[in-house]
Scaffold this active site. Structure first.
Site, PDB file in Angstrom:
ATOM      1  CB  SER A   5      -0.725  -0.077   1.272  1.00 59.24           C
ATOM      2  OG  SER A   5      -1.427   1.150   1.336  1.00 59.24           O
ATOM      3  CE  LYS A  49      -1.230  -4.712   3.222  1.00 62.21           C
ATOM      4  NZ  LYS A  49      -1.486  -6.037   2.771  1.00 62.21           N
ATOM      5  CE1 TYR A  66      -3.425  -2.996   5.623  1.00 55.45           C
ATOM      6  CE2 TYR A  66      -3.315  -0.352   5.310  1.00 55.45           C
ATOM      7  CZ  TYR A  66      -3.569  -1.870   4.766  1.00 55.45           C
ATOM      8  OH  TYR A  66      -3.654  -2.133   3.371  1.00 55.45           O
TER       9      TYR A  66
HETATM   10  P1  NAD Z   1     -10.882  -7.415   1.522  1.00 52.52           P
HETATM   11  O1  NAD Z   1     -11.017  -7.296   3.160  1.00 52.52           O
HETATM   12  O2  NAD Z   1     -11.957  -7.193   0.644  1.00 52.52           O
HETATM   13  O3  NAD Z   1     -10.033  -8.839   1.109  1.00 52.52           O
HETATM   14  C1  NAD Z   1      -9.213  -9.350   1.784  1.00 52.52           C
HETATM   15  C2  NAD Z   1      -9.685 -10.749   2.029  1.00 52.52           C
HETATM   16  O4  NAD Z   1      -8.830 -11.341   2.695  1.00 52.52           O
HETATM   17  C3  NAD Z   1     -11.238 -11.038   2.539  1.00 52.52           C
HETATM   18  O5  NAD Z   1     -11.930 -11.985   1.607  1.00 52.52           O
HETATM   19  C4  NAD Z   1     -10.820 -11.775   3.748  1.00 52.52           C
HETATM   20  O6  NAD Z   1     -11.970 -12.567   4.220  1.00 52.52           O
HETATM   21  C5  NAD Z   1      -9.730 -12.245   3.482  1.00 52.52           C
HETATM   22  N1  NAD Z   1      -8.765 -12.669   4.900  1.00 52.52           N
HETATM   23  C6  NAD Z   1      -8.526 -11.816   5.604  1.00 52.52           C
HETATM   24  N2  NAD Z   1      -7.576 -12.359   6.667  1.00 52.52           N
HETATM   25  C7  NAD Z   1      -7.403 -13.709   6.201  1.00 52.52           C
HETATM   26  C8  NAD Z   1      -6.706 -14.949   6.587  1.00 52.52           C
HETATM   27  N3  NAD Z   1      -6.052 -14.919   7.877  1.00 52.52           N
HETATM   28  N4  NAD Z   1      -6.674 -16.090   6.092  1.00 52.52           N
HETATM   29  C9  NAD Z   1      -7.477 -16.179   4.685  1.00 52.52           C
HETATM   30  N5  NAD Z   1      -8.219 -15.121   4.331  1.00 52.52           N
HETATM   31  C10 NAD Z   1      -8.287 -13.936   4.986  1.00 52.52           C
HETATM   32  O7  NAD Z   1      -9.663  -6.190   1.122  1.00 52.52           O
HETATM   33  P2  NAD Z   1      -9.147  -5.637  -0.461  1.00 52.52           P
HETATM   34  O8  NAD Z   1      -9.527  -4.149  -0.341  1.00 52.52           O
HETATM   35  O9  NAD Z   1      -9.685  -6.685  -1.372  1.00 52.52           O
HETATM   36  O10 NAD Z   1      -7.411  -5.737   0.033  1.00 52.52           O
HETATM   37  C11 NAD Z   1      -6.909  -6.870  -0.278  1.00 52.52           C
HETATM   38  C12 NAD Z   1      -5.426  -6.597  -0.042  1.00 52.52           C
HETATM   39  O11 NAD Z   1      -5.070  -5.183  -0.607  1.00 52.52           O
HETATM   40  C13 NAD Z   1      -5.463  -6.300   1.408  1.00 52.52           C
HETATM   41  O12 NAD Z   1      -3.990  -6.921   1.649  1.00 52.52           O
HETATM   42  C14 NAD Z   1      -4.938  -4.949   1.751  1.00 52.52           C
HETATM   43  O13 NAD Z   1      -4.089  -4.538   2.728  1.00 52.52           O
HETATM   44  C15 NAD Z   1      -4.181  -4.444   0.402  1.00 52.52           C
HETATM   45  N6  NAD Z   1      -4.569  -3.063   0.143  1.00 52.52           N
HETATM   46  C16 NAD Z   1      -6.166  -2.557  -0.003  1.00 52.52           C
HETATM   47  C17 NAD Z   1      -6.084  -1.228  -0.110  1.00 52.52           C
HETATM   48  C18 NAD Z   1      -7.673  -0.770  -0.298  1.00 52.52           C
HETATM   49  O14 NAD Z   1      -8.006   0.491  -0.173  1.00 52.52           O
HETATM   50  N7  NAD Z   1      -8.645  -1.623  -0.526  1.00 52.52           N
HETATM   51  C19 NAD Z   1      -5.285  -0.364  -0.400  1.00 52.52           C
HETATM   52  C20 NAD Z   1      -4.094  -0.940  -0.228  1.00 52.52           C
HETATM   53  C21 NAD Z   1      -3.876  -2.196  -0.174  1.00 52.52           C
END
Ligand code: NAD
Ligand code: UDP
Length: 339
Positions: free
Chosen positions: A126, A154, A150
């Site tokens: 991120s 990362k 958080y």
């Molecule tokens: P999201 O919460 O929609 O998806 C994450 C998925 O991981 C979910 O389906 C959840 O059930 C699963 N999960 C969480 N912990 C788990 C575990 N211990 N075991 C198995 N599954 C698990 O989030 P997203 O927005 O799709 O984000 C995906 C990735 O991108 C994350 O790592 C997040 O930190 C990163 N990210 C997201 C954003 C954003 O704004 N959405 C920005 C930067 C980085």
């Protein structure tokens, strides 16, 4: 013909994961999703199958269950690692949960990969790893620092990946630093479906437009930006998903590099509100509220390295992002399970 055929996608049922699964399947990859549904549900994956007409293999499991993961990823060629907890405020309240889920979970994943001799990895990082920017736009050599647990998870994981590559140059690792993913697939079948009150701007605005919330609180009207509200680099989730396919394709030789995925354009909160009014035809009442703790004034990417390394650049603009968010919101007014 893709050299990497079968991709193990942790967190593949989530917001960015589902959109990436669609692009993977459309590009001819086989997809194995590994998710514990802590922030998602099976319906989202059914919709991925509906959009693509292809099958997703699903394993319900936690990334901290190393034995199950080791068994589950057998036969896969590469991993895209989305699974993780992502709410900044919650991470301040529950740091141990965040370190355990994100960092410990990633250690289990990497050991499971080693056990299966899988060395190709795309990791969701991120722009939060840049902290409060010293200069803009942010390029990949900007100093790294974080302001909440958080973000630190990362940064720690990025460090682990660099150390791992140094220890064994068989690894092929692409760290993708996302800016602000928004929008939804044009089918209106998949999109962002936050539980409870949305923390992020775009889903909150969408819920105000549909009448689920009364008004948007604009966090801060006195930032040194063109209209006093916070500026971010919003990127369409489908552009982001395509970036993952490009990243997989770029993993031909051993490497460990970090690449920004953003548009390079910064929009303020009020720019987003105005674009959403245009896209939805709805009014979006808002009030200027105090700044949110830990927020920065402005953050946007220098996306030139992604163009150079991945041959990728964003193709959707803010109007597209608002249009697609609104289409998903209006087709699913109460989210996936109630629509
Ligand atoms: P999201 O919460 O929609 O998806 C994450 C998925 O991981 C979910 O389906 C959840 O059930 C699963 N999960 C969480 N912990 C788990 C575990 N211990 N075991 C198995 N599954 C698990 O989030 P997203 O927005 O799709 O984000 C995906 C990735 O991108 C994350 O790592 C997040 O930190 C990163 N990210 C997201 C954003 C954003 O704004 N959405 C920005 C930067 C980085
Ligand atoms: N924001 C806001 N009201 C909200 C949510 C967010 O004014 O209800 C602002 C926030 O202060 C920031 C921008 O919108 O300037 C993007 O916030 P978001 O939480 O979506 O992303 P991040 O701050 O993590 O980049």
């Amino acid at each position: 013909m893709n050299r990497l055929l079968r991709v193990f996608v942790t967190g593949g049922a989530g917001y960015i994961g589902t959109h990436t699964c669609v692009e993977l399947l459309n590009a001819g990859y086989e997809v194995v999703v590994y998710d514990n549904f802590s922030n998602s549900n099976a319906e989202a994956l059914k919709r991925v199958e509906k959009i693509t007409g292809k099958k997703v293999s699903l394993i319900l499991g936690d990334i901290r269950d190393e034995a199950l993961m080791t068994e589950s990823m057998s036969g896969c060629d590469a991993v895209i690692h989305f699974a993780g907890l992502k709410a900044v405020g919650e991470s301040v309240e529950k740091p141990l949960e965040y370190y355990d889920n994100n960092v410990q979970g990633t250690l289990c994943l990497l050991r499971a990969m080693e056990a299966n001799s899988i060395h190709s990895l795309v990791f969701s990082s991120s722009a939060t790893v840049y902290g409060d920017p010293e200069y803009l736009p942010l390029n990949e050599s900007h100093p790294l620092r974080t302001t909440n647990p958080y973000g630190t998870t990362k940064l720690v994981i990025e460090g682990i990946l660099r150390d791992l590559y140094r220890s064994n140059p068989l690894w092929k690792i692409m760290i993708l630093r996302y800016f602000n993913p928004v929008g939804a697939h044009k089918s209106g079948l998949i999109g962002e479906d936050p539980q409870g009150i949305p923390n992020n701007l775009m889903p909150f605005v969408a819920q105000v437009a549909i009448g689920r919330r009364e008004a948007l609180n604009v966090f801060g009207g006195d930032y040194p930006t063109h209209d006093g509200t916070g500026v971010r680099d919003y990127i369409h989730v489908v552009d982001l998903a395509v970036g993952h396919i490009k990243a997989l394709e770029a993993l031909e030789s051993p490497q460990c590099r970090a690449v920004n995925l953003g548009t390079g354009i910064g929009y303020s909160v009020l720019d987003v509100v105005n674009a959403f009014v245009q896209a939805s035809g709805k009014s979006i009442p808002y009030v200027i509220a105090p700044r949110r703790e830990g927020d920065i004034a402005a953050c946007y990417a220098d996306p030139s390295y992604a163009r150079e390394i991945l041959g990728w650049s964003a193709s959707y603009n803010l109007a597209d992002m608002c249009r697609d968010t609104w289409y998903f919101q209006s087709k699913n007014p109460e989210g996936y399970l109630l629509s």
